[in-house]
Design a protein around this motif. Structure first.
Motif, mmCIF file in Angstrom:
data_model
loop_
_atom_site.group_PDB
_atom_site.id
_atom_site.type_symbol
_atom_site.label_atom_id
_atom_site.label_comp_id
_atom_site.label_asym_id
_atom_site.label_seq_id
_atom_site.Cartn_x
_atom_site.Cartn_y
_atom_site.Cartn_z
ATOM 1 N N UNK A 1 -35.022 -53.074 -36.158
ATOM 2 C CA UNK A 1 -34.829 -52.084 -35.709
ATOM 3 C C UNK A 1 -35.132 -50.925 -36.825
ATOM 4 N N UNK A 2 -35.780 -49.720 -36.560
ATOM 5 C CA UNK A 2 -35.970 -48.824 -37.462
ATOM 6 C C UNK A 2 -34.655 -48.086 -37.916
ATOM 7 N N UNK B 1 -37.901 -47.475 -47.605
ATOM 8 C CA UNK B 1 -37.535 -48.464 -48.673
ATOM 9 C C UNK B 1 -36.402 -49.105 -48.069
ATOM 10 N N UNK B 2 -35.329 -48.362 -47.242
ATOM 11 C CA UNK B 2 -34.404 -49.405 -46.786
ATOM 12 C C UNK B 2 -34.894 -50.326 -45.727
ATOM 13 N N UNK B 3 -35.984 -49.873 -44.868
ATOM 14 C CA UNK B 3 -36.276 -50.898 -44.170
ATOM 15 C C UNK B 3 -37.259 -51.952 -44.649
ATOM 16 N N UNK C 1 -45.160 -46.973 -41.515
ATOM 17 C CA UNK C 1 -43.848 -46.392 -41.429
ATOM 18 C C UNK C 1 -43.879 -44.960 -41.411
ATOM 19 N N UNK C 2 -44.747 -44.480 -42.210
ATOM 20 C CA UNK C 2 -44.792 -42.781 -42.176
ATOM 21 C C UNK C 2 -45.511 -42.188 -41.011
ATOM 22 N N UNK C 3 -46.313 -43.225 -40.359
ATOM 23 C CA UNK C 3 -46.831 -42.584 -39.110
ATOM 24 C C UNK C 3 -45.733 -42.655 -37.886
ATOM 25 N N UNK C 4 -44.628 -43.542 -38.136
ATOM 26 C CA UNK C 4 -43.556 -43.653 -37.348
ATOM 27 C C UNK C 4 -42.459 -42.717 -37.532
ATOM 28 N N UNK C 5 -42.818 -41.582 -38.606
ATOM 29 C CA UNK C 5 -41.772 -40.871 -38.860
ATOM 30 C C UNK C 5 -40.790 -41.096 -39.830
ATOM 31 N N UNK C 6 -40.790 -42.439 -40.524
ATOM 32 C CA UNK C 6 -39.917 -42.672 -41.431
ATOM 33 C C UNK C 6 -40.067 -41.891 -42.900
ATOM 34 N N UNK C 7 -39.003 -41.502 -43.473
ATOM 35 C CA UNK C 7 -38.996 -40.796 -44.783
ATOM 36 C C UNK C 7 -39.390 -42.016 -45.554
ATOM 37 N N UNK C 8 -39.607 -41.563 -47.052
ATOM 38 C CA UNK C 8 -39.797 -42.597 -48.121
ATOM 39 C C UNK C 8 -38.439 -43.275 -48.177
ATOM 40 N N UNK C 9 -37.223 -42.993 -48.345
ATOM 41 C CA UNK C 9 -36.088 -43.407 -48.496
ATOM 42 C C UNK C 9 -35.762 -44.620 -47.128
ATOM 43 N N UNK C 10 -35.976 -44.020 -45.985
ATOM 44 C CA UNK C 10 -35.955 -44.941 -44.840
ATOM 45 C C UNK C 10 -36.814 -46.002 -44.964
#
Length: 194
Positions: free
Chosen positions: A92-93, A58-60, A47-56
Motif C-alpha cells: 500500500x502506498x 524513499x519510505x515506500x 512513484x512520482x506519477x502516482x503523486x508521491x513526494x521524494x520522502x514518500x
C-alpha cells in the motif's frame, strides 16, 4: 614492413577502443544522472506519477526492500514484488489504506482474481496484499497481527496456513470465501493456496 603494419593495427585498435569507452562513459553518465534526478531508484518516476513526494518514495522503497529481504523475489514496480513462486506482493502506498498497482495503467486498487488466494496485512483487506495461485508453494507471510483474506479459487478449495516448520496450523474457508476480520497472522509464516 610486417612489423610496421602490426604497430599501425595496434594503434587503430587502441583508438577504436578509446572511442568505444568514451561513448560508454557518456551513456553511463547520462543514465546515472537521470536515475539520480529521479530519486535514486529505477521506479522513482513511477512513484512520482502516482503523486508521491521524494520522502514518500524513499519510505515506500524502504518497505519494499524490507519485504524483499523477508520474501525473496524481485521488485517489479515501485510498490510490487514478483515472488519466487510467481505470486505478487503489492505494498500500500504511503497514506493509503489499500494496495493499488502502480505497474498497471490507471494505478487501480488490486483485487483478488479468480483462482487466487489473497492475504492482506490488515483487516478489511487493507495494507499490503499477497496474491498467489501456484499450488504446492509455501508463500511467506511477512507480517504479524490481525488481517484478512479472500479465497477466490475454484469452489471448495482451501488454502493451508502454515507455521515456521511448514506444518499446517489451520485451513482457510473453502472458496469462495472473504474473511474481512479476525485472521491472526502472527503464528502463520507461510500459506499454500491449494
Amino acid at each position: 614492413m610486417a612489423q610496421r603494419r602490426s604497430v599501425q593495427r595496434q594503434g587503430l585498435w587502441r583508438i577504436l577502443f578509446a572511442a568505444l569507452a568514451a561513448v560508454c562513459a557518456v551513456a553511463f553518465g547520462m543514465t546515472a544522472s537521470a536515475s539520480a534526478s529521479g530519486g535514486g531508484t529505477p521506479y522513482a518516476d513511477q512513484a512520482a506519477r502516482a503523486g508521491l513526494t521524494a520522502a514518500q518514495t524513499k519510505s515506500l522503497q524502504k518497505q519494499v526492500d524490507g519485504y524483499l529481504a523477508k520474501t525473496g523475489g524481485r521488485q517489479s514496480a515501485a510498490n510490487e514484488i514478483t515472488l519466487p513462486s510467481g505470486g505478487t506482493l503489492t505494498v500500500a502506498l504511503p497514506g493509503e489504506r489499500k494496495a493499488r498497482s502502480l505497474a498497471s495503467a490507471g494505478a487501480a486498487f488490486v483485487d483478488c482474481p479468480y483462482y487466487y488466494f489473497c492475504a492482506y496485512q490488515y483487516e478489511n483487506y487493507g495494507g499490503t496484499q499477497i496474491r498467489e495461485d501456484s499450488c504446492g508453494t509455501h508463500t511467506s507471510i511477512p507480517w504479524a497481527g490481525y488481517g484478512s483474506y479472500i479465497n477466490n479459487q475454484t469452489s471448495g478449495t482451501q488454502a493451508r496456513l502454515e507455521n515456521s516448520s511448514k506444518q499446517v496450523l489451520y485451513y482457510s474457508r473453502g472458496a469462495y470465501a472473504a474473511v474481512p476480520t479476525g485472521v491472526y497472522w502472527t503464528p502463520v509464516y507461510y500459506f499454500n493456496p491449494c
